[in-house]
Write a protein that holds these residues in place. Structure first.
Motif, mmCIF file in Angstrom:
data_model
loop_
_atom_site.group_PDB
_atom_site.id
_atom_site.type_symbol
_atom_site.label_atom_id
_atom_site.label_comp_id
_atom_site.label_asym_id
_atom_site.label_seq_id
_atom_site.Cartn_x
_atom_site.Cartn_y
_atom_site.Cartn_z
ATOM 1 N N GLN A 43 0.842 -1.180 0.000
ATOM 2 C CA GLN A 43 0.000 0.000 0.000
ATOM 3 C C GLN A 43 0.886 1.242 0.000
ATOM 4 O O GLN A 43 2.030 1.203 0.468
ATOM 5 C CB GLN A 43 -0.943 0.016 1.194
ATOM 6 N N ARG A 44 0.321 2.320 -0.516
ATOM 7 C CA ARG A 44 1.117 3.536 -0.679
ATOM 8 C C ARG A 44 0.185 4.739 -0.708
ATOM 9 O O ARG A 44 -0.803 4.754 -1.457
ATOM 10 C CB ARG A 44 1.909 3.458 -1.978
ATOM 11 N N ALA A 45 0.493 5.731 0.097
ATOM 12 C CA ALA A 45 -0.352 6.921 0.167
ATOM 13 C C ALA A 45 -0.227 7.750 -1.111
ATOM 14 O O ALA A 45 0.829 7.798 -1.740
ATOM 15 C CB ALA A 45 0.023 7.762 1.381
ATOM 16 N N ILE A 46 -1.344 8.395 -1.478
ATOM 17 C CA ILE A 46 -1.385 9.356 -2.580
ATOM 18 C C ILE A 46 -1.842 10.686 -1.995
ATOM 19 O O ILE A 46 -2.903 10.761 -1.355
ATOM 20 C CB ILE A 46 -2.339 8.911 -3.703
ATOM 21 N N ILE A 48 -7.297 2.241 -5.944
ATOM 22 C CA ILE A 48 -7.181 3.472 -5.154
ATOM 23 C C ILE A 48 -8.419 3.581 -4.265
ATOM 24 O O ILE A 48 -9.552 3.398 -4.732
ATOM 25 C CB ILE A 48 -7.054 4.714 -6.063
ATOM 26 N N TYR A 49 -8.196 3.903 -2.969
ATOM 27 C CA TYR A 49 -9.279 3.987 -2.002
ATOM 28 C C TYR A 49 -9.192 5.309 -1.251
ATOM 29 O O TYR A 49 -8.105 5.865 -1.051
ATOM 30 C CB TYR A 49 -9.204 2.834 -0.995
ATOM 31 N N ASP A 50 -10.376 5.785 -0.806
ATOM 32 C CA ASP A 50 -10.393 6.962 0.060
ATOM 33 C C ASP A 50 -10.338 6.520 1.517
ATOM 34 O O ASP A 50 -10.184 5.325 1.820
ATOM 35 C CB ASP A 50 -11.613 7.836 -0.233
ATOM 36 N N ALA A 51 -10.481 7.467 2.431
ATOM 37 C CA ALA A 51 -10.358 7.154 3.856
ATOM 38 C C ALA A 51 -11.451 6.210 4.339
ATOM 39 O O ALA A 51 -11.284 5.520 5.353
ATOM 40 C CB ALA A 51 -10.380 8.447 4.674
ATOM 41 N N SER A 52 -12.586 6.154 3.635
ATOM 42 C CA SER A 52 -13.690 5.268 4.008
ATOM 43 C C SER A 52 -13.611 3.935 3.288
ATOM 44 O O SER A 52 -14.601 3.195 3.272
ATOM 45 C CB SER A 52 -15.034 5.952 3.682
ATOM 46 N N HIS A 53 -12.464 3.641 2.668
ATOM 47 C CA HIS A 53 -12.241 2.407 1.913
ATOM 48 C C HIS A 53 -13.168 2.300 0.704
ATOM 49 O O HIS A 53 -13.464 1.198 0.235
ATOM 50 C CB HIS A 53 -12.404 1.170 2.804
ATOM 51 N N PRO A 99 -5.481 12.652 1.949
ATOM 52 C CA PRO A 99 -4.701 11.586 1.286
ATOM 53 C C PRO A 99 -5.578 10.383 0.946
ATOM 54 O O PRO A 99 -6.516 10.046 1.668
ATOM 55 C CB PRO A 99 -3.633 11.226 2.323
ATOM 56 N N LEU A 100 -5.248 9.749 -0.160
ATOM 57 C CA LEU A 100 -5.870 8.509 -0.590
ATOM 58 C C LEU A 100 -4.875 7.381 -0.393
ATOM 59 O O LEU A 100 -3.704 7.616 -0.073
ATOM 60 C CB LEU A 100 -6.294 8.608 -2.052
ATOM 61 N N MET A 101 -5.323 6.147 -0.590
ATOM 62 C CA MET A 101 -4.444 4.996 -0.411
ATOM 63 C C MET A 101 -4.494 4.128 -1.665
ATOM 64 O O MET A 101 -5.566 3.700 -2.086
ATOM 65 C CB MET A 101 -4.850 4.181 0.814
#
Length: 721
Positions: free
Chosen positions: A63-66, A116-121, A384-386
């Motif tokens: 996983q890696r932050a965007i 790509i996912y947001d903070a709420s998955h 940030p996204l993941m």
């Protein structure tokens, strides 16, 4: 966005008086940002209709932050970290670029496991946007000479307006020339930005070398200034034209580059070999570039990697090129680049033919990647996204974004950036899968004449180098690896491009066969030397002979002889290799003589030199260049393994290569080799297998019984008399 000019406004005002709807439409679309806003609305509506496929987050290894550049449309560049960990690019195309000597390599259809996912998955749809404009556009400038100094001259180019540019192309400079230059850019001719501190332009027709295009980082400039260094060469006139390469939404970005680790390998005389370590396997690399210190260079180079052919990994050519490097005074021009097809492995082999010249003084090796698409996504905000990836079996997502693809390539998107790579789910082999990989059928070790303990190595992928003793006693098909439980360890044979070099004992002067048999030979015409090979039945190889002499010509041969058991018969000889050896440069050492040797059933041979009327040619210790093989296999932690060989009737093993491919191909292996600790006597003792020991034991018992019977018969005869 480029606004309409004053003349365009006047023309549309005239049409507006006749057709009012034309003026209304024109006024709407001249508002800065309206087009982008409309496209963003269309994109958002399209995204809302898409239903991303549901994928379990737990299946991703990385996983890696965007970090978005802002809410809305974002542009994210693909970097090496992502390429090394995510699904590879499998498809490539080539497109001719104006002014480029070779077609550009364009990567397509990759990163299938990227999500790509947001903070709420919640999954965020994205697009891989390829650059559509493969042929760059150029704008020609007005040339203005600058005041020449004693050691410098040059010119400025005025392009009439601010342009976003990333290259300069010159034409019409009389050849030949080779110039060091400094390139600067400006918007007002008062403040200048250095674009290229120390560059080179040249046109050398005799060498068929030419470089009249300069690349630099994109920027907005109206003026470009070139200053030439005239301290070591004559001044050149103004070019016929100077054109700037325009940067647009569809322009190709600068190619991604990465430095590589490299190490020299064993090689024959006149050739340099290097092993290159890539960041990962299956990378979309388009070329290998070298940097070298030193003088003029003209060499042939090639890049290879191991590919599976008939259950064996053999070297396959990825690229071949001529390397050149020329120095004119204080100016240097070079082209040390080898275009290659995309590799599958994480290790490459670089071979450079030096001829009679010394090896290149390599200061660095780098990989240049194919032109990559960029990632387009809609961020709900600045949070940030993941990004998650690292699942090779995951298919590419099917977002409903087809209608938004054209819009995405033209939008002015914010620049997003990557965070650090994290291992989300460490790759852990289940006991069942690990057992399936390493466990094979039981091996009957009694049928093998030779067995050697494999040196210890780390858990994971190992590569065992086969030495001369193994090569002399195996047919390759009878090689087996087994653990202490007697079960086979699957492996792959890898034939390497580099040779395995053995330094042989010094040559000893010997008598010719005719002299030993009582005959005569011309005094001083032939010189014989005893050549001692390490083993008989070695595979076909090459023998390298060296001499300290500078000016000579000799005919050299290799012969083997057989002494007859009958003293009345003369021994016979057979010539197995021959070549002419000459050198006529007193100031340079002679190149080694390479003789091709077939597989010989003996370890004793003789070197014959036809001296003519000259004194004997001084010969130094020879070297034997054997073919190089490695066995790739997977081992457990602390596992003791043994190599068995010497079974003449055994066929090659048929392991599950589909299972092995994931683990044994495309990954860097720890290289291990047999040490010099075990003597030849120990290895010979290990050749006695259980059937051999049983045979000698039975024979010994039979002899004892026979002597007992003879003694008993003698005793009975004595009693009877």
């Amino acid at each position: 966005m480029n606004l309409p000019s004053h003349e365009a406004h006047s023309a549309f005002r005239a049409k507006r008086n006749k057709k009012p709807h034309v003026g209304i439409l024109y006024s709407i679309f001249c508002i800065p940002g309206v087009i982008s806003a409309v496209l963003l609305v269309l994109f958002s509506l399209t995204v809302g209709r898409g239903q991303p496929q549901q994928v379990s987050i737990g299946r991703f290894r990385y996983q890696r932050a965007i970090v978005p550049g802002g809410a809305g449309a974002n542009r994210l560049e693909i970097d090496i970290t992502l390429l090394a960990a995510a699904g590879p690019f499998r498809e490539f195309s080539r497109a001719a670029l104006e002014g480029q000597p070779e077609p550009a390599v364009i990567a397509k259809d990759g990163l299938s496991d990227l999500r790509i996912y947001d903070a709420s998955h919640r999954e965020i749809p994205y697009l891989l946007v390829a650059s559509p404009a493969l042929v760059p556009r150029w704008s020609e400038g007005r040339l203005m000479p600058i005041d020449a100094a004693r050691k410098n001259s040059g010119f400025e180019a005025d392009f009439g307006q601010f342009l976003r540019i990333n290259g300069l192309r010159l034409t019409g400079i009389p050849a030949p020339f080779l110039k060091r230059i400094r390139l600067e850019g400006s918007g007002d001719r008062n403040r200048w930005t250095v674009l290229i501190e120390d560059g080179t332009i040249f046109d050398l027709p005799a060498e068929k070398l030419k470089r009249l295009e300069l690349d630099f980082d994109p920027g907005e400039y109206r003026y470009l200034r070139i200053t030439s260094d005239d301290s070591a060469s004559a001044r050149v006139p103004l070019p016929g034209s100077a054109s700037a390469r325009l940067v647009s939404a569809g322009s190709l970005p600068p190619a991604l580059r990465a430095p590589l680790r490299f190490a020299p390998r064993a090689s024959e005389p006149g050739v340099s070999r290097y092993r290159l370590r890539l960041p990962a396997a299956n990378l979309p690399i388009a070329s290998i570039e070298l940097t070298s210190a030193g003088g003029n260079v003209l060499r042939q180079a090639r890049v290879t990697e191991g590919r599976m052919v008939d259950y064996e990994m053999t070297p396959e050519l990825l690229g071949l090129a001529s390397l050149w490097h020329r120095i004119g005074g204080t100016t240097t021009a070079s082209m040390l680049r080898i275009p290659i097809t995309a590799p599958r492995d994480a290790e490459l082999e670089l071979t450079i033919k030096n001829g009679d010249d010394p090896p290149l003084d390599l200061t660095g090796i780098s990989a240049t990647f194919a032109y990559l698409p960029w990632i387009y996504f809609e961020s709900p905000g600045k949070e940030p996204l993941m990004a998650r990836f690292g699942d090779p079996g995951l298919a590419a997502p099917q977002y409903d974004l087809a209608s938004a693809r054209a819009a995405a390539s033209g939008l002015r998107a914010a620049e997003a950036r990557w965070g650090e790579l994290q291992e989300h789910q460490p790759a852990v082999e289940s006991p069942a899968s690990e057992s399936a990989l390493v466990a094979g059928a039981l091996l009957d070790v009694r049928a093998f004449h030779y067995a050697r303990k494999i040196p210890g190595g780390k858990a994971g992928l190992n590569a065992l180098l086969l030495d001369a003793e193994v090569l002399a006693h195996t047919r390759m098909s009878d090689l087996r690896i087994a653990g202490t439980d007697g079960r086979q360890i699957p492996y792959l044979i890898e034939k390497q491009d580099e040779p395995r070099i053995l330094h042989l004992p010094p040559l000893e002067k010997a008598q010719g066969p005719a002299t030993r048999a009582g005959g005569t030979q011309p005094s001083g015409s032939l010189s014989y030397y005893r050549l001692q090979l390490p083993f008989a039945n070695l595979p076909a190889s090459r023998l390298a002979l060296t001499t300290s002499a500078r000016v000579f010509r000799r005919d050299v041969g290799i012969v083997i002889e057989k002494n007859s058991a009958n003293e009345r018969e003369e021994p016979w000889t057979r010539r197995v290799a021959s070549a002419a050896w000459m050198h006529a440069e007193p100031d340079t050492p002679a190149a080694p003589l390479m003789l091709q040797l077939p597989s010989l059933e003996t370890a004793d041979a003789m070197v014959v030199v036809e001296e003519g009327d000259n004194s004997p040619l001084p010969l130094e210790s020879p070297s034997l260049l054997l073919p190089s093989y490695r066995m790739r296999f997977f081992r457990k932690t602390g596992e003791d393994l043994t190599l068995y060989y010497g079974h003449s009737s055994l066929e090659a093993p048929r392991y599950d290569l589909a299972l092995l491919a994931t683990h044994l191909i495309g990954a860097a292996a720890e290289e291990i080799s047999f040490g010099s600790g075990s003597s030849s006597e120990d290895r010979q003792a290990s050749a006695y297998t259980t059937p051999t020991i049983v045979f000698w034991a039975i024979l010994g018992v039979a002899v004892v019984v026979l002597f007992a019977l003879i003694a008993r018969l003698i005793k009975k005869g004595a009693d009877a008399s």
